[in-house]
Design a protein around this motif. Sequence first.
Motif, short mmCIF file in Angstrom:
data_model
loop_
_atom_site.label_atom_id
_atom_site.label_comp_id
_atom_site.label_asym_id
_atom_site.label_seq_id
_atom_site.Cartn_x
_atom_site.Cartn_y
_atom_site.Cartn_z
N UNK A 71 13.19 26.28 -50.22
CA UNK A 71 13.77 27.62 -50.06
C UNK A 71 14.23 28.16 -51.41
N UNK A 72 14.89 27.30 -52.19
CA UNK A 72 15.35 27.72 -53.52
C UNK A 72 14.17 28.09 -54.40
N UNK A 73 13.12 27.27 -54.38
CA UNK A 73 11.93 27.57 -55.18
C UNK A 73 11.29 28.88 -54.74
N UNK A 74 11.29 29.12 -53.44
CA UNK A 74 10.69 30.36 -52.94
C UNK A 74 11.47 31.58 -53.40
N UNK A 75 12.80 31.49 -53.34
CA UNK A 75 13.64 32.60 -53.80
C UNK A 75 13.41 32.86 -55.29
N UNK A 114 14.61 15.25 -45.49
CA UNK A 114 14.07 16.53 -45.02
C UNK A 114 14.97 17.69 -45.46
N UNK A 115 16.27 17.55 -45.30
CA UNK A 115 17.19 18.61 -45.70
C UNK A 115 17.07 18.92 -47.19
N UNK A 116 16.91 17.87 -47.99
CA UNK A 116 16.76 18.07 -49.43
C UNK A 116 15.45 18.78 -49.75
N UNK A 130 6.35 31.58 -44.82
CA UNK A 130 7.45 30.66 -45.03
C UNK A 130 8.26 30.40 -43.76
N UNK A 131 8.55 31.45 -43.00
CA UNK A 131 9.44 31.30 -41.85
C UNK A 131 8.73 30.61 -40.70
N UNK A 132 9.52 30.03 -39.82
CA UNK A 132 8.97 29.35 -38.66
C UNK A 132 8.38 30.36 -37.68
N UNK A 133 7.45 29.92 -36.86
CA UNK A 133 6.83 30.79 -35.88
C UNK A 133 7.82 31.45 -34.95
N UNK A 157 3.92 25.45 -48.84
CA UNK A 157 4.55 24.13 -48.94
C UNK A 157 5.83 24.08 -48.11
N UNK A 158 6.63 25.15 -48.19
CA UNK A 158 7.85 25.20 -47.40
C UNK A 158 7.57 25.20 -45.91
#
Length: 269
Positions: A52-56, A44-46, A122-125, A30-31
Motif C-alpha cells: 500500500x505504501x509503495x502504491x501511494x 502478511x500484514x507487513x 489494487x482494491x479487493x473485489x 502485486x498488492x
Amino acid sequence: MVKKLFKHEFVAYLRTLLPVYIIMMAIAGFGRLIMIFETDTVAYNLASGSSVVLFVVAVMTALIMTMFVGVIRFYKNLFTGEGYLSFTLPVTPKQHLWVKSTTAVACTLITLVVILVSCCVMVKGPLFIELIKASMYVLKNCWEVCGAHTILYVIELIVLFLVALYSTYMQYYSCITIGQLARKNRVVAAIGVYFGYYVISQIISTVFIMSLAIYEHLIPYYEIAEFINYHPNAAIHLFLLSLILICALLGLLFFAINRYIMTKKLNLE
C-alpha cells in the motif's frame, strides 16, 4: 506543423511516463496478488502494508512526474539551446503555448485515468463493488434532491477542472518566461517569480477578507443568505461558474504574459 508538434510532444511524454505507468500497475497487481492470500500473520500484514505504501508513493510519483515533465519540456524546448530550432519553425508563440499546454493537460488526464485503473486493480473485489454502490447511491440522492441540475453540476465541475489545469500550466509557463528575462540564474529567477505569485495571491486574499470585515455594512449578507436559502441550485451554479470565470481570467492573463514575452522580449542568449 502543429500536428507534428503534438505528435512529437505526446511521444516525448509517453517515453518518460510510460515506465512510471508500468511500475505503478505492477505495484497495484502485486498488492492485489498479496491480498488474495490474506491471513492474520505478521508477514502478511507487513507485505500488505508495504504494498500500500509503495502504491501511494507510485501514485504521487506519477502525478509529480507528469507536472514536472510538462514544465521541463516547456523550458527545455523553448528557452535553452533547442529554442533556436523551435522558434525557427513555422509556428507562432501562440501555437507553441497551445501545443505545450494542451499536451500537458491531456497527459495529466491520462495519468489520472491510469491511477484510477490501478486503484481498481489494487482494491479487493468486494471493496470495489461497495465503492461502485456508494458512488451510485450518492448520484441517486443528488438526482432526487437536485434533479437535472446534477448533470449541470458534473459538467461544470469537469469544465472547472480543465480550466484550472490550463491556468495552472500557464502560470508555471509564465514563471519560466519571466525568469528568462534575467541575465543569469534564470531557473532561480523563475522559482522566485513563482513565490512572487504566491505572495501576491496571499496579499490579495488578505485585503479581500479585510475589506469584507471593514465594509460589512455595504454587503447585503441577509439578501445573499436568503437567496441561497430559497435558490440553492442557482447559488451553487453561480459559485461554480464564478470559479470557472476566475480561473479562465487568470489563465488568459498568464497566456498574455507568455505570448508578449515570447513575441517581444525573447532572449535565448
